[in-house]
Design a protein around this motif. Structure first.
Motif, PDB file in Angstrom:
ATOM      1  N   ARG A 135       0.862  -1.190   0.000  1.00 24.29           N
ATOM      2  CA  ARG A 135       0.000   0.000   0.000  1.00 24.29           C
ATOM      3  C   ARG A 135       0.889   1.227   0.000  1.00 24.29           C
ATOM      4  O   ARG A 135       2.087   1.136   0.256  1.00 24.29           O
ATOM      5  N   ASP A 136       0.309   2.392  -0.310  1.00 27.10           N
ATOM      6  CA  ASP A 136       1.078   3.629  -0.263  1.00 27.10           C
ATOM      7  C   ASP A 136       1.573   3.876   1.161  1.00 27.10           C
ATOM      8  O   ASP A 136       0.865   3.563   2.125  1.00 27.10           O
ATOM      9  N   PRO A 137       2.771   4.439   1.305  1.00 28.67           N
ATOM     10  CA  PRO A 137       3.271   4.758   2.659  1.00 28.67           C
ATOM     11  C   PRO A 137       2.384   5.799   3.331  1.00 28.67           C
ATOM     12  O   PRO A 137       1.891   6.716   2.677  1.00 28.67           O
ATOM     13  N   GLU A 138       2.188   5.648   4.626  1.00 27.84           N
ATOM     14  CA  GLU A 138       1.473   6.639   5.432  1.00 27.84           C
ATOM     15  C   GLU A 138       2.515   7.418   6.214  1.00 27.84           C
ATOM     16  O   GLU A 138       3.260   6.843   6.991  1.00 27.84           O
ATOM     17  N   VAL A 139       2.574   8.724   5.996  1.00 28.85           N
ATOM     18  CA  VAL A 139       3.601   9.543   6.630  1.00 28.85           C
ATOM     19  C   VAL A 139       2.957  10.524   7.593  1.00 28.85           C
ATOM     20  O   VAL A 139       1.970  11.183   7.266  1.00 28.85           O
ATOM     21  N   ILE A 141       7.757  10.229   9.963  1.00 27.54           N
ATOM     22  CA  ILE A 141       7.610   8.830  10.318  1.00 27.54           C
ATOM     23  C   ILE A 141       6.768   8.183   9.219  1.00 27.54           C
ATOM     24  O   ILE A 141       5.616   8.568   9.019  1.00 27.54           O
ATOM     25  N   ALA A 142       7.349   7.240   8.484  1.00 26.84           N
ATOM     26  CA  ALA A 142       6.636   6.553   7.401  1.00 26.84           C
ATOM     27  C   ALA A 142       6.320   5.132   7.844  1.00 26.84           C
ATOM     28  O   ALA A 142       7.189   4.408   8.319  1.00 26.84           O
ATOM     29  N   ARG A 143       5.054   4.755   7.667  1.00 21.52           N
ATOM     30  CA  ARG A 143       4.618   3.389   7.964  1.00 21.52           C
ATOM     31  C   ARG A 143       4.128   2.781   6.655  1.00 21.52           C
ATOM     32  O   ARG A 143       3.345   3.401   5.935  1.00 21.52           O
ATOM     33  N   ASP A 180       0.750 -17.043  -0.673  1.00 17.02           N
ATOM     34  CA  ASP A 180       1.850 -16.942  -1.632  1.00 17.02           C
ATOM     35  C   ASP A 180       2.903 -15.938  -1.194  1.00 17.02           C
ATOM     36  O   ASP A 180       4.010 -15.934  -1.714  1.00 17.02           O
ATOM     37  N   ALA A 181       2.537 -15.048  -0.274  1.00 20.45           N
ATOM     38  CA  ALA A 181       3.450 -13.972   0.137  1.00 20.45           C
ATOM     39  C   ALA A 181       3.313 -13.720   1.627  1.00 20.45           C
ATOM     40  O   ALA A 181       2.304 -14.043   2.248  1.00 20.45           O
ATOM     41  N   ASP A 182       4.356 -13.127   2.179  1.00 22.42           N
ATOM     42  CA  ASP A 182       4.336 -12.656   3.568  1.00 22.42           C
ATOM     43  C   ASP A 182       4.329 -11.141   3.547  1.00 22.42           C
ATOM     44  O   ASP A 182       4.968 -10.519   2.694  1.00 22.42           O
ATOM     45  N   PHE A 183       3.629 -10.534   4.493  1.00 24.74           N
ATOM     46  CA  PHE A 183       3.529  -9.092   4.590  1.00 24.74           C
ATOM     47  C   PHE A 183       4.174  -8.640   5.891  1.00 24.74           C
ATOM     48  O   PHE A 183       3.858  -9.168   6.952  1.00 24.74           O
ATOM     49  N   PHE A 184       5.079  -7.668   5.780  1.00 24.71           N
ATOM     50  CA  PHE A 184       5.789  -7.168   6.951  1.00 24.71           C
ATOM     51  C   PHE A 184       5.478  -5.689   7.135  1.00 24.71           C
ATOM     52  O   PHE A 184       5.590  -4.902   6.184  1.00 24.71           O
ATOM     53  N   ASN A 185       5.099  -5.313   8.352  1.00 23.63           N
ATOM     54  CA  ASN A 185       4.881  -3.905   8.677  1.00 23.63           C
ATOM     55  C   ASN A 185       6.224  -3.254   8.948  1.00 23.63           C
ATOM     56  O   ASN A 185       7.038  -3.791   9.703  1.00 23.63           O
ATOM     57  N   CYS A 186       6.443  -2.107   8.307  1.00 21.26           N
ATOM     58  CA  CYS A 186       7.726  -1.411   8.412  1.00 21.26           C
ATOM     59  C   CYS A 186       7.503   0.017   8.874  1.00 21.26           C
ATOM     60  O   CYS A 186       6.475   0.627   8.563  1.00 21.26           O
ATOM     61  N   THR A 187       8.496   0.553   9.578  1.00 22.32           N
ATOM     62  CA  THR A 187       8.481   1.950  10.011  1.00 22.32           C
ATOM     63  C   THR A 187       9.848   2.548   9.732  1.00 22.32           C
ATOM     64  O   THR A 187      10.873   1.973  10.081  1.00 22.32           O
ATOM     65  N   ALA A 188       9.841   3.717   9.068  1.00 23.28           N
ATOM     66  CA  ALA A 188      11.081   4.445   8.779  1.00 23.28           C
ATOM     67  C   ALA A 188      10.972   5.830   9.407  1.00 23.28           C
ATOM     68  O   ALA A 188       9.877   6.386   9.516  1.00 23.28           O
ATOM     69  N   PHE A 189      12.095   6.405   9.780  1.00 24.99           N
ATOM     70  CA  PHE A 189      12.127   7.702  10.444  1.00 24.99           C
ATOM     71  C   PHE A 189      13.016   8.685   9.690  1.00 24.99           C
ATOM     72  O   PHE A 189      13.923   8.295   8.968  1.00 24.99           O
ATOM     73  N   GLY A 190      12.777   9.986   9.890  1.00 23.75           N
ATOM     74  CA  GLY A 190      13.645  11.040   9.395  1.00 23.75           C
ATOM     75  C   GLY A 190      13.759  11.087   7.888  1.00 23.75           C
ATOM     76  O   GLY A 190      12.774  10.989   7.159  1.00 23.75           O
ATOM     77  N   LYS A 191      15.006  11.242   7.416  1.00 21.90           N
ATOM     78  CA  LYS A 191      15.277  11.359   5.976  1.00 21.90           C
ATOM     79  C   LYS A 191      14.849  10.108   5.218  1.00 21.90           C
ATOM     80  O   LYS A 191      14.384  10.192   4.080  1.00 21.90           O
ATOM     81  N   ILE A 211       9.335  -4.094  11.344  1.00 23.42           N
ATOM     82  CA  ILE A 211      10.686  -3.852  10.862  1.00 23.42           C
ATOM     83  C   ILE A 211      10.958  -2.366  10.990  1.00 23.42           C
ATOM     84  O   ILE A 211      10.207  -1.552  10.457  1.00 23.42           O
ATOM     85  N   VAL A 212      11.985  -1.996  11.731  1.00 21.59           N
ATOM     86  CA  VAL A 212      12.414  -0.595  11.808  1.00 21.59           C
ATOM     87  C   VAL A 212      13.489  -0.429  10.742  1.00 21.59           C
ATOM     88  O   VAL A 212      14.536  -1.070  10.793  1.00 21.59           O
ATOM     89  N   VAL A 213      13.187   0.410   9.758  1.00 18.99           N
ATOM     90  CA  VAL A 213      14.007   0.527   8.555  1.00 18.99           C
ATOM     91  C   VAL A 213      15.162   1.486   8.779  1.00 18.99           C
ATOM     92  O   VAL A 213      14.977   2.603   9.256  1.00 18.99           O
TER      93      VAL A 213
END
Length: 149
Positions: A12-16, A26-28, A44-55, A94-96
């Motif tokens: 899905r589109d990132p939520e910032v 903060i992008a989820r 058929d696939a695994d889905f992982f929730n990710c979070t990225a911070f800052g730049k 996952i913290v990116v």
């Protein structure tokens, strides 16, 4: 050691959002990764929730949309909480730390320049020394100083 390397497509589109105190991005987002071996009746696939911070979060917001292929590195963290019914819910996220493009430019161009419904700006060209980055063009002058030229 806690290090994860994943490559897949955005589900899905990132939520910032932005933190109140420091106004840090903060992008989820979720990344879908196809399973290599599939059994009947299993996904058929695994889905992982990710979070990225800052730049990194700002980079994800600017250049990635649903369906975009990315490679990322980060770490796994527990994301446990108690729900409204008082039940303990166990999950991980996952913290990116780093994100990279994982598809060829031709594939993105063939899709109309974007992988989702909204337009996506062209990624920065790392070979463009005039684009304000830190790269320098080498014109061949002084090549005796460079042992691998």
């Amino acid at each position: 050691m806690n290090k994860v390397i994943l490559m897949g497509n955005l589900a899905r589109d990132p939520e910032v959002s932005y933190s109140q105190g420091s106004n840090m991005a903060i992008a989820r987002f979720s990344i879908a990764i196809n399973r290599r071996f599939k059994r009947d009746g299993e996904p058929d696939a695994d889905f992982f929730n990710c979070t990225a911070f800052g730049k990194t979060a700002e980079f994800v917001e600017k250049y990635f949309r649903k369906g975009s292929r990315m490679a990322l590195t980060g770490r796994v963290e527990n994301d446990n909480y108690t729900n409204k019914n008082g039940e303990k819910v166990y999950s991980v996220r996952i913290v990116v730390d780093e994100v990279e493009f994982a598809e060829r430019k031709a594939a993105a161009d063939a899709a109309g320049g974007s992988m989702g419904d909204s337009p996506m700006p062209a990624p920065p060209d790392p070979g463009n020394a005039d684009g304000g980055d830190d790269f320098v063009n080498i014109d061949g002058a002084g090549q005796g100083d460079i042992p691998f030229y």
